[in-house]
Design a protein around this motif. Structure first.
Motif, PDB file in Angstrom:
ATOM      1  N   GLY A 113       0.797  -1.218   0.000  1.00 24.21           N
ATOM      2  CA  GLY A 113       0.000   0.000   0.000  1.00 24.21           C
ATOM      3  C   GLY A 113       0.827   1.265   0.000  1.00 24.21           C
ATOM      4  O   GLY A 113       0.332   2.347   0.326  1.00 24.21           O
ATOM      5  N   LEU A 114       2.107   1.163  -0.396  1.00 22.70           N
ATOM      6  CA  LEU A 114       2.998   2.310  -0.345  1.00 22.70           C
ATOM      7  C   LEU A 114       3.226   2.957  -1.710  1.00 22.70           C
ATOM      8  O   LEU A 114       3.907   3.975  -1.793  1.00 22.70           O
ATOM      9  N   ALA A 115       2.696   2.385  -2.760  1.00 26.16           N
ATOM     10  CA  ALA A 115       2.923   2.932  -4.101  1.00 26.16           C
ATOM     11  C   ALA A 115       1.807   2.483  -5.024  1.00 26.16           C
ATOM     12  O   ALA A 115       0.984   1.628  -4.673  1.00 26.16           O
ATOM     13  N   GLN A 116       1.783   3.082  -6.197  1.00 27.56           N
ATOM     14  CA  GLN A 116       0.844   2.722  -7.244  1.00 27.56           C
ATOM     15  C   GLN A 116       1.632   2.392  -8.505  1.00 27.56           C
ATOM     16  O   GLN A 116       2.708   2.938  -8.731  1.00 27.56           O
ATOM     17  N   PRO A 117       1.128   1.502  -9.347  1.00 27.29           N
ATOM     18  CA  PRO A 117       1.827   1.233 -10.608  1.00 27.29           C
ATOM     19  C   PRO A 117       1.812   2.467 -11.502  1.00 27.29           C
ATOM     20  O   PRO A 117       0.913   3.309 -11.411  1.00 27.29           O
ATOM     21  N   VAL A 118       2.824   2.596 -12.338  1.00 25.72           N
ATOM     22  CA  VAL A 118       2.864   3.696 -13.288  1.00 25.72           C
ATOM     23  C   VAL A 118       1.612   3.690 -14.144  1.00 25.72           C
ATOM     24  O   VAL A 118       0.988   4.732 -14.379  1.00 25.72           O
ATOM     25  N   CYS A 119       1.219   2.515 -14.614  1.00 30.92           N
ATOM     26  CA  CYS A 119      -0.011   2.357 -15.391  1.00 30.92           C
ATOM     27  C   CYS A 119      -0.975   1.449 -14.638  1.00 30.92           C
ATOM     28  O   CYS A 119      -0.584   0.362 -14.198  1.00 30.92           O
ATOM     29  N   PRO A 120      -2.228   1.852 -14.475  1.00 28.78           N
ATOM     30  CA  PRO A 120      -3.204   0.956 -13.849  1.00 28.78           C
ATOM     31  C   PRO A 120      -3.393  -0.296 -14.698  1.00 28.78           C
ATOM     32  O   PRO A 120      -3.405  -0.226 -15.937  1.00 28.78           O
ATOM     33  N   PRO A 121      -3.529  -1.461 -14.074  1.00 28.50           N
ATOM     34  CA  PRO A 121      -3.747  -2.690 -14.851  1.00 28.50           C
ATOM     35  C   PRO A 121      -4.978  -2.621 -15.750  1.00 28.50           C
ATOM     36  O   PRO A 121      -5.042  -3.316 -16.764  1.00 28.50           O
ATOM     37  N   THR A 122      -5.947  -1.792 -15.399  1.00 29.13           N
ATOM     38  CA  THR A 122      -7.127  -1.642 -16.252  1.00 29.13           C
ATOM     39  C   THR A 122      -6.762  -1.045 -17.609  1.00 29.13           C
ATOM     40  O   THR A 122      -7.445  -1.297 -18.604  1.00 29.13           O
ATOM     41  N   HIS A 123      -5.695  -0.252 -17.655  1.00 25.65           N
ATOM     42  CA  HIS A 123      -5.248   0.352 -18.909  1.00 25.65           C
ATOM     43  C   HIS A 123      -4.105  -0.426 -19.552  1.00 25.65           C
ATOM     44  O   HIS A 123      -3.806  -0.223 -20.735  1.00 25.65           O
ATOM     45  N   ALA A 124      -3.428  -1.261 -18.776  1.00 31.35           N
ATOM     46  CA  ALA A 124      -2.291  -2.025 -19.290  1.00 31.35           C
ATOM     47  C   ALA A 124      -2.471  -3.484 -18.897  1.00 31.35           C
ATOM     48  O   ALA A 124      -1.863  -3.969 -17.944  1.00 31.35           O
ATOM     49  N   PRO A 125      -3.332  -4.209 -19.610  1.00 33.56           N
ATOM     50  CA  PRO A 125      -3.647  -5.595 -19.239  1.00 33.56           C
ATOM     51  C   PRO A 125      -2.431  -6.498 -19.153  1.00 33.56           C
ATOM     52  O   PRO A 125      -2.432  -7.493 -18.428  1.00 33.56           O
ATOM     53  N   GLY A 126      -1.362  -6.178 -19.873  1.00 30.82           N
ATOM     54  CA  GLY A 126      -0.171  -7.006 -19.845  1.00 30.82           C
ATOM     55  C   GLY A 126       0.499  -7.070 -18.487  1.00 30.82           C
ATOM     56  O   GLY A 126       1.294  -7.959 -18.223  1.00 30.82           O
ATOM     57  N   LEU A 127       0.185  -6.111 -17.625  1.00 32.77           N
ATOM     58  CA  LEU A 127       0.775  -6.121 -16.288  1.00 32.77           C
ATOM     59  C   LEU A 127       0.156  -7.182 -15.400  1.00 32.77           C
ATOM     60  O   LEU A 127       0.744  -7.596 -14.400  1.00 32.77           O
ATOM     61  N   ASP A 128      -1.040  -7.596 -15.736  1.00 29.33           N
ATOM     62  CA  ASP A 128      -1.866  -8.436 -14.863  1.00 29.33           C
ATOM     63  C   ASP A 128      -1.710  -9.900 -15.273  1.00 29.33           C
ATOM     64  O   ASP A 128      -2.214 -10.324 -16.304  1.00 29.33           O
ATOM     65  N   VAL A 129      -1.014 -10.687 -14.449  1.00 31.85           N
ATOM     66  CA  VAL A 129      -0.723 -12.079 -14.791  1.00 31.85           C
ATOM     67  C   VAL A 129      -1.962 -12.961 -14.711  1.00 31.85           C
ATOM     68  O   VAL A 129      -2.188 -13.812 -15.570  1.00 31.85           O
TER      69      VAL A 129
END
Length: 524
Positions: free
Chosen positions: A486-502
């Motif tokens: 809970g200390l940071a956020q991804p540069v791109c939300p997984p909703t906008h960058a599906p490739g981040l979400d395994v």
């Protein structure tokens, strides 16, 4: 137990349920990464017990992805254990010649200025070795979210409308992307544009009055005036300057407005003669040829006409062959340009490299004046009450000309992050991430308005590349565990960058973190 971000640590048995034998070999890394997630890189930390001396951490890279300093040079933050006396603290500082410049008594925290010649790594070892120290780390720097300091930015409603401020957190510059502005010229001496004008370096370093690069144009330093036939494509009307300002007015320079690209290379190609009210097609064709021959990746065409021209069509076909994205204004006649006899060229040409842009307003509706057509018009972008540069000043204009400029600028940001991307992929990124707008349904090909953040993030296709640097490395793993804590956020939300979400749950969780560890460990 539900998988939620409130849990900071996981047991070995739980981790094992999510991992293969190869991953289990990397479990010790999980705990070290979790420790890193609670503090900045280059730190030492242990429980506040008298028996345990502070451990030292490694010194990580000194700059972030945008080249900014991560830490204040020559300083550390040191937290002392309860019961440590002021005399003990001062003695520890003096032992290395360092100086306390600020302290927070309640937190037992000292800001330490290091003696000249003492490195942060040496000082961390010094303090970490002391049983008096609970935690020592480099003095991390933070930066405000990227809302530029330009005085008129509050008047630029369109920037928020297409999620540019969030996109600017990781992409705000297009320094190597040449964007040609085919228009009425540009005030290339404007204080908000002069630093972002493309320069023909051969002519710049050549002899005045000589065609140094042999391209048929003498002293074409910033482009060319194809209407008046000279090397001074200055704008006397304001239209081209306004368009150029939307694309690439210098950002964060305490001057006027900000463009989509804070830095840019705007090639100035003037196609409307001084004193004329129209643009000759031959001037346009010559300008397109010049842009293609001098490195333009994007050409902005904020103009149009009803007459089909085979010669002009052939010129745009050459741009398609060359892989140059061409962004065209849909026109301002409130008509369906899919209808035979109501076309608006060049927006109505059917080449795959053309993006035709309609205008949206402050309520996210299709502007009343905007042309449309689901087969001809690809996307909407703001085009009402748009503030931008004008010759020697600033002003407000309406029109799909302005809308096209927002798309050109966004394409520039995409190419700045993905230099090898072809124009078809750039177009697809913008189209596929359009924000749905009811008034565009059945009228616009994408049925929506451009979303700069979503378009950029959709090009982040390396699985679990959380830092968006096109590779999997230690910073991605650190960020993953910081996100879990809970200390940071991804540069791109997984909703906008599906490739981040395994695992397809639309968030960054333990599976993504462990996938990263597998890659780093070489088991994937």
């Amino acid at each position: 137990m539900p998988r939620t971000c409130r849990h900071r640590l996981w047991s070995l048995s739980r981790i094992a349920r999510f991992t293969s034998h190869a991953v289990r070999r990397t479990v010790p890394l999980v705990f070290s990464f979790l420790l890193v997630s609670t503090a900045s890189s280059g730190f030492a930390q242990n429980p506040p017990t008298p028996e345990a001396p502070a451990r030292q951490g490694s010194i990580e890279k000194s700059r972030d992805r945008r080249g900014r300093l991560l830490y204040k040079p020559g300083e550390l933050l040191v937290r002392f254990k309860k019961g440590t006396t002021q005399e003990q603290i001062e003695s520890l500082h003096r032992a290395q010649g360092n100086k306390n410049v600020h302290k927070n008594e309640r937190l037992r925290l000292h800001r330490v200025k290091l003696k000249e010649g003492v490195t942060e790594e040496e000082a961390i070892k010094h303090y970490a070795a002391s049983p008096l120290v609970e935690l020592v780390e480099r003095h991390a720097l933070r930066y405000p979210n990227k809302i530029p300091n330009d005085p008129y930015v509050a008047d630029q409603w369109a920037l928020q409308s297409i999620s540019l401020p969030k996109a600017w957190d990781f992409a705000q510059e297009c320094p190597e992307v040449v964007i040609a502005v085919v228009d009425t010229g540009v005030d290339y001496l404007h204080p908000d544009l002069s630093e972002n004008i493309w320069t023909n370096t051969v002519e710049q370093n050549g002899t005045p009055g000589v065609d140094d690069d042999g391209n048929g144009f003498i002293d074409d330093l910033y482009g060319w005036d194809f209407a008046d036939g000279d090397a001074y494509p200055l704008d006397v009307y304001g239209h081209g300057t306004h368009v150029a300002g939307i694309i690439g007015a210098r950002g964060n320079n305490l001057e006027g407005v900000t463009g989509v690209c804070w830095t840019a290379k705007l090639m100035v190609l003037k196609v409307q003669a001084d004193g004329a009210e129209e643009m000759d097609d031959l001037a346009v064709i010559n300008a397109l040829q010049y842009a293609a021959g001098h490195g333009a990746r994007i050409i902005n065409c904020s103009f149009g006409g009803e007459a089909f021209s085979q010669i002009e069509s052939d010129a745009f076909a050459e741009l398609q062959t060359a892989g140059i994205l061409t962004v065209c204004a849909a026109g301002n006649s409130a008509r369906n340009i899919d209808t035979q006899g109501l076309e608006n060229y060049p927006a109505s040409y059917t080449f795959s490299n053309i993006m035709a842009v309609a205008a949206s307003n402050q309520t996210n509706s299709l502007a009343s004046f905007s042309n449309y057509g689901p087969l001809s018009v690809d996307i909407m972008a703001p085009g009402v009450s748009i503030k931008s540069a004008m010759p020697s000043t600033y002003g407000i204009k309406d029109g799909t000309s302005m809308s096209a400029a927002f798309v050109s600028g966004t394409a520039g940001l995409i190419l700045s992050k993905n230099p090898q991307m072809n124009c078809g992929t750039v177009k697809s990124a913008i189209m596929s991430t359009a924000e749905p707008v009811p008034s565009a349904d059945g009228k616009i090909g994408s049925e929506g308005k451009i979303n700069a953040l979503a378009a950029l993030c959709s090009t982040n296709t390396v699985t679990t590349d959380l830092t968006f640097d096109h590779q999997i490395s230690l910073p991605d793993a650190i960020l993953a565990f910081q996100i879990l804590a809970g200390l940071a956020q991804p540069v791109c939300p997984p909703t906008h960058a599906p490739g981040l979400d395994v695992n397809g749950d639309r968030r960054i969780g333990i599976e993504e973190a462990l996938y990263l560890l597998q890659v780093i460990a070489g088991s994937r």
